[in-house]
Scaffold this motif. Sequence first.
Motif, short mmCIF file in Angstrom:
data_model
loop_
_atom_site.label_atom_id
_atom_site.label_comp_id
_atom_site.label_asym_id
_atom_site.label_seq_id
_atom_site.Cartn_x
_atom_site.Cartn_y
_atom_site.Cartn_z
N ARG A 97 22.40 23.57 -21.61
CA ARG A 97 21.21 23.11 -22.35
C ARG A 97 21.65 22.24 -23.53
N PRO A 98 20.93 21.16 -23.77
CA PRO A 98 21.27 20.28 -24.88
C PRO A 98 20.83 20.85 -26.22
N ASP A 99 21.46 20.38 -27.27
CA ASP A 99 21.08 20.72 -28.64
C ASP A 99 19.66 20.20 -28.88
N ASP A 100 18.71 21.10 -29.13
CA ASP A 100 17.32 20.68 -29.27
C ASP A 100 17.09 19.81 -30.50
N ARG A 101 17.96 19.93 -31.51
CA ARG A 101 17.82 19.04 -32.66
C ARG A 101 18.09 17.59 -32.26
N GLN A 102 19.10 17.41 -31.41
CA GLN A 102 19.41 16.06 -30.94
C GLN A 102 18.30 15.53 -30.04
N ASN A 117 21.09 10.92 -21.76
CA ASN A 117 21.70 12.24 -21.64
C ASN A 117 23.08 12.29 -22.29
N ALA A 118 23.82 11.20 -22.21
CA ALA A 118 25.18 11.17 -22.77
C ALA A 118 25.19 11.35 -24.28
N GLY A 119 24.05 11.16 -24.92
CA GLY A 119 23.97 11.32 -26.37
C GLY A 119 23.74 12.74 -26.83
N PHE A 120 23.63 13.68 -25.88
CA PHE A 120 23.36 15.07 -26.23
C PHE A 120 24.60 15.94 -26.07
N GLU A 121 24.76 16.91 -26.96
CA GLU A 121 25.82 17.89 -26.86
C GLU A 121 25.22 19.25 -26.56
N THR A 122 26.05 20.17 -26.08
CA THR A 122 25.61 21.54 -25.86
C THR A 122 25.92 22.38 -27.08
#
Length: 229
Positions: free
Chosen positions: A141-146, A184-189
């Motif tokens: 799941r991605p960081d929801d802040r990002q 998508n590439a701009g998101f971290e877990t």
Amino acid sequence: MTLIRARWPLAAGLVAVATFAFAHGDVAPQAVNTDTLPDVGEEWLTENPYRAMEPEVFEEAIRVGASGYNQNCARCHGLEVISGGLAPDLRFLEAEEYGDEWYAERFQHGMTQNGITKMPAFGEILGQKAAWAIRSYIETRPDDRQVAEAAPKLTEMRDKLAALAEDPSGADVEAVKAELMELNAGFETLSGAPVADSAAAHAARVIDGSPEKFHEAAELISVSLSAAQ
């Protein structure tokens, strides 16, 4: 041993509630179709086996896990695994053996506190394949802040997909997929997993040029935007 990665100031609070969850009441676990996933044996493993398999297998595990999570876990742990604060925020479980061990034990045996079932035992009902598929979904799941910060771009992309659902003529499907994967590439877990699997990535896998799939992709991004608010 630290099982939940503390990356935000809020993380300390999340750790503090990591042993508390909503009571499930009479909600029965829902079966998860894992027929498309390779077998992982009968003896319970201590590490997610799908993580080390071919990318297409891991992607399928995430897809299956998303369905399993939404049917069985979202009620307490939140859409997109974003906890409301009472249930553990599972996105912080480290995507390695320590986090997997904690997850597998809780998934198999559940949790009872003062005679009240806070989480049912899913192990015998859903099985190991479903367990690790759900784990695959959770850890990516991605960081929801990002996601929230990218809301303008995601909203623009959602509207583009919705427009293509109305009139897909002339759509460059591969270009749309590339645009989604760039987002998508701009998101971290938050688990430390190397690649996030956001709604943008899911939407990219879904679209095939048909109006129905463009609509489905737009809905996926809408749900993600709502969860990140």
